[in-house]
Write a protein that holds these residues in place. Structure first.
Motif, PDB file in Angstrom:
ATOM      1  N   ARG A  40      -7.793  69.663  26.506  1.00  0.00           N
ATOM      2  CA  ARG A  40      -8.433  68.354  26.582  1.00  0.00           C
ATOM      3  C   ARG A  40      -9.323  68.243  27.830  1.00  0.00           C
ATOM      4  NH1 ARG A  40      -3.385  67.292  24.935  1.00  0.00           N
ATOM      5  NH2 ARG A  40      -2.717  66.557  26.984  1.00  0.00           N
ATOM      6  N   LYS A  41     -10.112  69.281  28.052  1.00  0.00           N
ATOM      7  CA  LYS A  41     -11.072  69.301  29.154  1.00  0.00           C
ATOM      8  C   LYS A  41     -12.443  69.726  28.641  1.00  0.00           C
ATOM      9  CE  LYS A  41      -7.699  70.231  32.801  1.00  0.00           C
ATOM     10  NZ  LYS A  41      -7.798  68.841  33.331  1.00  0.00           N
ATOM     11  N   VAL A  42     -13.489  69.214  29.289  1.00  0.00           N
ATOM     12  CA  VAL A  42     -14.851  69.596  28.935  1.00  0.00           C
ATOM     13  C   VAL A  42     -15.121  71.005  29.448  1.00  0.00           C
ATOM     14  CG1 VAL A  42     -17.306  69.096  29.290  1.00  0.00           C
ATOM     15  CG2 VAL A  42     -15.692  67.224  28.927  1.00  0.00           C
ATOM     16  N   VAL A  43     -15.522  71.890  28.536  1.00  0.00           N
ATOM     17  CA  VAL A  43     -15.758  73.291  28.904  1.00  0.00           C
ATOM     18  C   VAL A  43     -17.233  73.667  28.850  1.00  0.00           C
ATOM     19  CG1 VAL A  43     -13.456  74.066  28.235  1.00  0.00           C
ATOM     20  CG2 VAL A  43     -15.281  74.026  26.521  1.00  0.00           C
ATOM     21  N   ASP A  44     -18.067  72.778  28.329  1.00  0.00           N
ATOM     22  CA  ASP A  44     -19.500  73.049  28.276  1.00  0.00           C
ATOM     23  C   ASP A  44     -20.241  71.742  28.026  1.00  0.00           C
ATOM     24  OD1 ASP A  44     -21.861  74.437  28.341  1.00  0.00           O
ATOM     25  OD2 ASP A  44     -21.604  75.448  26.410  1.00  0.00           O
ATOM     26  N   THR A  45     -21.505  71.707  28.427  1.00  0.00           N
ATOM     27  CA  THR A  45     -22.376  70.560  28.168  1.00  0.00           C
ATOM     28  C   THR A  45     -23.709  71.076  27.655  1.00  0.00           C
ATOM     29  OG1 THR A  45     -21.331  69.242  29.921  1.00  0.00           O
ATOM     30  CG2 THR A  45     -23.498  68.523  29.140  1.00  0.00           C
ATOM     31  N   LEU A  46     -24.122  70.588  26.486  1.00  0.00           N
ATOM     32  CA  LEU A  46     -25.368  71.017  25.868  1.00  0.00           C
ATOM     33  C   LEU A  46     -26.431  69.952  26.106  1.00  0.00           C
ATOM     34  CD1 LEU A  46     -23.879  72.114  22.414  1.00  0.00           C
ATOM     35  CD2 LEU A  46     -24.140  73.512  24.473  1.00  0.00           C
ATOM     36  N   PRO A  47     -27.534  70.278  26.780  1.00  0.00           N
ATOM     37  CA  PRO A  47     -28.592  69.278  26.987  1.00  0.00           C
ATOM     38  C   PRO A  47     -29.398  69.070  25.716  1.00  0.00           C
ATOM     39  CG  PRO A  47     -29.269  71.378  27.908  1.00  0.00           C
ATOM     40  CD  PRO A  47     -27.857  71.576  27.417  1.00  0.00           C
ATOM     41  N   THR A  48     -29.686  67.814  25.390  1.00  0.00           N
ATOM     42  CA  THR A  48     -30.432  67.485  24.184  1.00  0.00           C
ATOM     43  C   THR A  48     -31.760  66.824  24.523  1.00  0.00           C
ATOM     44  OG1 THR A  48     -29.618  65.229  23.874  1.00  0.00           O
ATOM     45  CG2 THR A  48     -28.223  67.032  23.037  1.00  0.00           C
ATOM     46  N   GLY A  49     -32.539  66.564  23.497  1.00  0.00           N
ATOM     47  CA  GLY A  49     -33.739  65.757  23.640  1.00  0.00           C
ATOM     48  C   GLY A  49     -33.370  64.294  23.795  1.00  0.00           C
ATOM     49  N   THR A  50     -34.349  63.411  23.631  1.00  0.00           N
ATOM     50  CA  THR A  50     -34.160  61.985  23.903  1.00  0.00           C
ATOM     51  C   THR A  50     -33.367  61.275  22.809  1.00  0.00           C
ATOM     52  OG1 THR A  50     -36.276  61.974  25.049  1.00  0.00           O
ATOM     53  CG2 THR A  50     -35.359  59.840  24.445  1.00  0.00           C
ATOM     54  N   GLY A  51     -32.352  60.551  23.220  1.00  0.00           N
ATOM     55  CA  GLY A  51     -31.606  59.679  22.315  1.00  0.00           C
ATOM     56  C   GLY A  51     -30.821  60.384  21.231  1.00  0.00           C
ATOM     57  N   PRO A  52     -29.920  61.307  21.573  1.00  0.00           N
ATOM     58  CA  PRO A  52     -29.082  61.915  20.532  1.00  0.00           C
ATOM     59  C   PRO A  52     -28.196  60.857  19.884  1.00  0.00           C
ATOM     60  CG  PRO A  52     -28.181  62.411  22.699  1.00  0.00           C
ATOM     61  CD  PRO A  52     -29.509  61.744  22.926  1.00  0.00           C
ATOM     62  N   ALA A  53     -28.013  60.954  18.568  1.00  0.00           N
ATOM     63  CA  ALA A  53     -27.265  59.920  17.855  1.00  0.00           C
ATOM     64  C   ALA A  53     -26.044  60.467  17.132  1.00  0.00           C
ATOM     65  CB  ALA A  53     -28.184  59.197  16.865  1.00  0.00           C
ATOM     66  N   ARG A  54     -26.247  61.407  16.211  1.00  0.00           N
ATOM     67  CA  ARG A  54     -25.145  61.936  15.408  1.00  0.00           C
ATOM     68  C   ARG A  54     -25.160  63.463  15.422  1.00  0.00           C
ATOM     69  NH1 ARG A  54     -22.540  58.274  11.823  1.00  0.00           N
ATOM     70  NH2 ARG A  54     -22.629  56.252  12.838  1.00  0.00           N
ATOM     71  N   ILE A  55     -24.010  64.051  15.069  1.00  0.00           N
ATOM     72  CA  ILE A  55     -23.868  65.502  15.100  1.00  0.00           C
ATOM     73  C   ILE A  55     -23.127  65.981  13.856  1.00  0.00           C
ATOM     74  CG2 ILE A  55     -21.723  65.353  16.456  1.00  0.00           C
ATOM     75  CD1 ILE A  55     -22.573  67.975  17.845  1.00  0.00           C
ATOM     76  N   ALA A  56     -23.524  67.150  13.367  1.00  0.00           N
ATOM     77  CA  ALA A  56     -22.831  67.793  12.246  1.00  0.00           C
ATOM     78  C   ALA A  56     -22.775  69.288  12.535  1.00  0.00           C
ATOM     79  CB  ALA A  56     -23.557  67.535  10.931  1.00  0.00           C
ATOM     80  N   LEU A  57     -21.664  69.918  12.166  1.00  0.00           N
ATOM     81  CA  LEU A  57     -21.472  71.353  12.373  1.00  0.00           C
ATOM     82  C   LEU A  57     -21.551  72.087  11.045  1.00  0.00           C
ATOM     83  CD1 LEU A  57     -18.352  71.348  14.755  1.00  0.00           C
ATOM     84  CD2 LEU A  57     -20.765  71.216  15.398  1.00  0.00           C
ATOM     85  N   THR A  58     -22.046  73.316  11.081  1.00  0.00           N
ATOM     86  CA  THR A  58     -21.939  74.157   9.896  1.00  0.00           C
ATOM     87  C   THR A  58     -20.470  74.532   9.713  1.00  0.00           C
ATOM     88  OG1 THR A  58     -22.483  76.077  11.281  1.00  0.00           O
ATOM     89  CG2 THR A  58     -24.278  75.082  10.011  1.00  0.00           C
ATOM     90  N   PRO A  59     -20.035  74.772   8.473  1.00  0.00           N
ATOM     91  CA  PRO A  59     -18.611  75.057   8.230  1.00  0.00           C
ATOM     92  C   PRO A  59     -18.067  76.251   9.014  1.00  0.00           C
ATOM     93  CG  PRO A  59     -19.719  74.562   6.176  1.00  0.00           C
ATOM     94  CD  PRO A  59     -20.792  74.661   7.216  1.00  0.00           C
ATOM     95  N   ASP A  60     -18.923  77.233   9.318  1.00  0.00           N
ATOM     96  CA  ASP A  60     -18.461  78.398  10.077  1.00  0.00           C
ATOM     97  C   ASP A  60     -18.405  78.133  11.578  1.00  0.00           C
ATOM     98  OD1 ASP A  60     -21.121  78.418  10.843  1.00  0.00           O
ATOM     99  OD2 ASP A  60     -21.619  80.275   9.793  1.00  0.00           O
ATOM    100  N   GLY A  61     -18.834  76.927  11.993  1.00  0.00           N
ATOM    101  CA  GLY A  61     -18.759  76.550  13.394  1.00  0.00           C
ATOM    102  C   GLY A  61     -19.772  77.222  14.292  1.00  0.00           C
ATOM    103  N   ARG A  62     -20.752  77.892  13.723  1.00  0.00           N
ATOM    104  CA  ARG A  62     -21.715  78.643  14.535  1.00  0.00           C
ATOM    105  C   ARG A  62     -22.909  77.817  14.997  1.00  0.00           C
ATOM    106  NH1 ARG A  62     -22.113  84.538  11.427  1.00  0.00           N
ATOM    107  NH2 ARG A  62     -19.908  85.113  11.715  1.00  0.00           N
ATOM    108  N   HIS A  63     -23.192  76.702  14.317  1.00  0.00           N
ATOM    109  CA  HIS A  63     -24.346  75.889  14.679  1.00  0.00           C
ATOM    110  C   HIS A  63     -24.007  74.405  14.653  1.00  0.00           C
ATOM    111  CE1 HIS A  63     -26.269  79.673  13.369  1.00  0.00           C
ATOM    112  NE2 HIS A  63     -27.181  79.381  14.265  1.00  0.00           N
ATOM    113  N   ALA A  64     -24.622  73.676  15.579  1.00  0.00           N
ATOM    114  CA  ALA A  64     -24.516  72.221  15.622  1.00  0.00           C
ATOM    115  C   ALA A  64     -25.898  71.628  15.412  1.00  0.00           C
ATOM    116  CB  ALA A  64     -23.953  71.763  16.961  1.00  0.00           C
ATOM    117  N   PHE A  65     -25.974  70.596  14.556  1.00  0.00           N
ATOM    118  CA  PHE A  65     -27.223  69.890  14.283  1.00  0.00           C
ATOM    119  C   PHE A  65     -27.077  68.472  14.837  1.00  0.00           C
ATOM    120  CE2 PHE A  65     -27.461  73.459  11.588  1.00  0.00           C
ATOM    121  CZ  PHE A  65     -28.753  73.605  11.104  1.00  0.00           C
ATOM    122  N   VAL A  66     -27.997  68.071  15.710  1.00  0.00           N
ATOM    123  CA  VAL A  66     -27.928  66.773  16.384  1.00  0.00           C
ATOM    124  C   VAL A  66     -29.192  65.979  16.084  1.00  0.00           C
ATOM    125  CG1 VAL A  66     -27.706  65.585  18.609  1.00  0.00           C
ATOM    126  CG2 VAL A  66     -26.565  67.795  18.252  1.00  0.00           C
TER     127      VAL A  66
END
Length: 330
Positions: free
Chosen positions: A291-317
């Protein structure tokens, strides 16, 4: 529930009032990481097909859904869904897309049903006022819609295409999640008093059967672990609370993340939780064991929602302030 609407807020204002969107600010780093895909004005909700080959994006500014090929990272289709369509979900068999819409000049919103093969509309179901989020049960038999202004959750029977129940909850519900066995529905109540918590609904009776207590100033996003034993709850205080669904109590101290955390999702293997921080323009990655933050991914302006591919290899924001979807290799 109100019987009339004297005036209409814009979608961005409604999302801000519900705690789901605040004005985006510049990120901590100059060059956001990840590949960006232009999709149009004000992309918000995003959902992945069960096979992970397509990502569906609700583009509120254009009143359309963009379909992205997750291998080529290119839009391959677009179809109209109407203005103010905020969120969407894909059925477990991948054959239907459910889109919530706060229909113009109407007291209540609508749940639209689309065929994912033809992109044709196959149904329209009346729901509560200002729907903002939805979830589909694992067996695909029920769709649950969180309605901010009517303080309710609409329950849809997918076989008949009918609303079978309207469950009243505290505050303005802004997110909803269904347990893997379909027996419990969890609703993020954002408001005042008892409303800054989570309502637990018995799916069989439609009764609120639990509430883990006040979790912060304004609860926002919800995500269950794959086994359904823990519920991750974002709060605008800049933390994530973890709730043991068996006891209804929080586990450990709140996890500090970025500023104005909104959406959250848990990987299919249950090892990581990904939290969208709208004001810090980032995604916090939490190790669910420590229950600790192990990484932070910088995004573009105003990220809203996130979805992962089933294999866990990619995140779409989705980038509400950037007219794009940002893709990260995890």
């Amino acid at each position: 529930m109100r019987t009339h609407r004297p005036f209409r807020f814009g979608l961005a204002a409604l999302l801000a009032l519900s705690g789901a969107l605040v004005a985006p600010t510049a990120g901590a780093r100059d060059a956001p990481a990840g590949t960006t895909i232009e999709v149009g004005e004000l992309p918000y909700g995003i959902a992945m097909t069960p096979d992970g080959r397509r990502a569906y994006v609700a583009v509120t500014g254009t009143g359309t859904v963009k379909v992205i090929d997750t291998r080529t990272l290119k839009p391959v289709a677009e179809f109209p869904v109407g203005p103010d369509s905020t969120d969407l979900a894909i059925s477990p068999d991948g054959r239907r897309a459910y889109v919530v819409n706060d229909t113009l000049f109407s007291v209540n919103g609508a749940l639209y049903v689309f065929d994912t093969a033809t992109h044709g509309k196959t149904g329209s179901i009346g729901i509560g006022e200002v729907p903002i989020s939805l979830a589909v049960s694992r067996d695909g038999r029920r769709v649950y819609v969180a309605n901010v202004f009517s303080h309710s959750v609409s329950v849809i029977d997918t076989a008949t295409g009918k609303r079978v129940r309207e469950v009243t909850v505290d505050g303005g519900p802004v997110d909803v999640a269904v347990s893997p066995d379909g027996r419990r529905v969890y609703v993020a109540d954002s408001g005042s008093g008892n409303a800054d918590s989570v309502s637990v609904i018995d799916a069989a009776t439609g009764q609120v059967v639990g509430r883990p207590g006040r979790l912060g100033s304004s609860t926002n996003g919800l995500a269950l672990t794959p086994d359904g034993r823990q519920l991750y709850v974002t709060d605008r205080d800049g933390v994530v609370n973890v709730v043991d669904t068996r006891t209804g109590r929080t586990v450990g101290a709140p996890v500090p993340v970025g500023t104005e955390p909104t959406d959250v999702t848990v990987s299919a293997d249950g090892r990581r939780a990904y939290v969208v921080n709208e004001q810090s323009n980032s995604v916090s990655v939490i190790d669910t064991r420590t229950r600790k933050v192990v990484d932070t991914l910088p995004t573009g302006t105003g990220p809203a929602r996130i979805a992962l591919t089933p294999d866990g290899r990619h995140a779409f924001v989705t980038l509400y302030g950037g007219q794009a979807v940002q893709v990260f290799r995890l």
